[in-house]
Design an enzyme around this catalytic site. Structure first.
Site, PDB file in Angstrom:
ATOM      1  CD  GLU A 167     -26.498  28.256  49.001  1.00  0.00           C
ATOM      2  OE1 GLU A 167     -26.832  28.721  50.090  1.00  0.00           O
ATOM      3  OE2 GLU A 167     -25.658  28.805  48.276  1.00  0.00           O
ATOM      4  CB  SER A 212     -34.779  33.264  50.620  1.00  0.00           C
ATOM      5  OG  SER A 212     -34.265  34.146  49.631  1.00  0.00           O
TER       6      SER A 212
HETATM    7  P1  PGA Z   1     -29.505  34.066  51.248  1.00  0.00           P
HETATM    8  O1  PGA Z   1     -28.110  33.480  50.708  1.00  0.00           O
HETATM    9  O2  PGA Z   1     -29.792  33.323  52.542  1.00  0.00           O
HETATM   10  O3  PGA Z   1     -29.252  35.513  51.475  1.00  0.00           O
HETATM   11  O4  PGA Z   1     -30.523  33.779  50.220  1.00  0.00           O
HETATM   12  C1  PGA Z   1     -27.796  32.119  50.813  1.00  0.00           C
HETATM   13  C2  PGA Z   1     -26.433  31.880  50.226  1.00  0.00           C
HETATM   14  O5  PGA Z   1     -26.059  32.575  49.285  1.00  0.00           O
HETATM   15  O6  PGA Z   1     -25.687  30.996  50.699  1.00  0.00           O
END
Ligand code: PGA
Length: 251
Positions: A167, A212
């Site tokens: 991530e 995202s």
């Molecule tokens: P997001 O978060 O999909 O809202 O970007 C991903 C996460 O924090 O695991």
């Protein structure tokens, strides 16, 4: 064949009524997707109701954090064995929000990972670089350090019962997704690093992309050879979006 997984990370959102509506819609929407590996990681207080709702479905559930300690005078903390009492299949460890907002360093994350493993639960270990680190060209170094802390403490063999989530911090909740190729490059790097120590574990290791992921970009991300699914924040709170993302990984 590597296991594909889509895991929702609800973060600190939801309430009893909303959760019930969301899960009812997701259960209905995923009906027929028999071998789907889908999970939701929910706030602690909702574990009993989520367990109750999901226990006879193909969707599994888990938590977003855990104490590194087994038991003791740690006011406000939750142990892995407590999470076991509520049937948790997964626990997210080392999410960047835990690392940056709550000061969890690599060592703490590794201890949490080990605590989860010892309780027989699958950790979803998050790794990822900040924008400054990417721009400084240190992405691989950062990821390697985050991985090494866990492998050094827990052992490479524990990765056979773990999931990794890449991530990039700059992509979380920002609407700025890593391009499929950017994500693929880091996923391949992670797999290569593990392969140096154990090629079989590397081949079987499920590596999720998070940051995202939306209904509109999931397919192209999941089409990359080393991306085995997603860890989904915001879009996991919208039933139709989450369903579309879950279907994208199983196409
Ligand atoms: P997001 O978060 O999909 O809202 O970007 C991903 C996460 O924090 O695991």
């Amino acid at each position: 064949m590597r296991k594909k997984l889509v895991a929702g990370n609800w973060k600190m959102y939801g309430n009893l009524v909303e959760n019930e509506q969301l899960l009812s819609a997701v259960i209905a929407g995923l009906n027929g997707l028999r071998d789907a590996q889908v999970a939701v990681c929910v706030p602690y207080p909702y574990l009993p109701s989520v367990q109750n709702k999901l226990q006879h479905t193909h969707i599994s559930w888990g938590a977003q954090n855990v104490s590194q300690y087994e038991k003791g005078a740690y006011t406000g903390e939750i142990s892995a064995s407590m999470l076991n009492d509520f049937g948790c299949h997964y626990v997210i460890v080392g999410h960047s929000e835990r690392r940056t907002l709550f000061g969890e360093d690599n060592r703490t994350v590794a201890e949490k990972y080990l605590a989860v493993q010892r309780a027989g639960i699958t950790p979803i270990l998050c790794v990822g670089e900040t924008l400054a680190q990417r721009e400084a060209g240190t992405t691989e170094q950062i990821i390697e350090e985050q991985l090494a802390a866990v492998i050094d403490l827990a052992g490479i063999e524990t990765l056979s019962k773990a999931v990794i989530a890449y991530e990039p911090v700059w992509a979380i909740g920002t609407g700025k997704t890593a391009s499929p190729q950017q994500a693929q490059d880091v996923h391949a790097f992670i797999r290569k690093k593990v392969a140096v120590q154990d090629i079989d574990i590397a081949k079987e290791l499920t590596i999720l992309y998070g940051g995202s992921v939306k209904a509109g970009n999931a397919s192209e991300l999941f089409a990359m050879s080393d991306i085995d699914g997603g860890l989904i924040g915001g879009a996991s709170l919208v039933a139709n979006d989450f369903i579309t993302i879950c279907r994208a990984v199983h196409n």
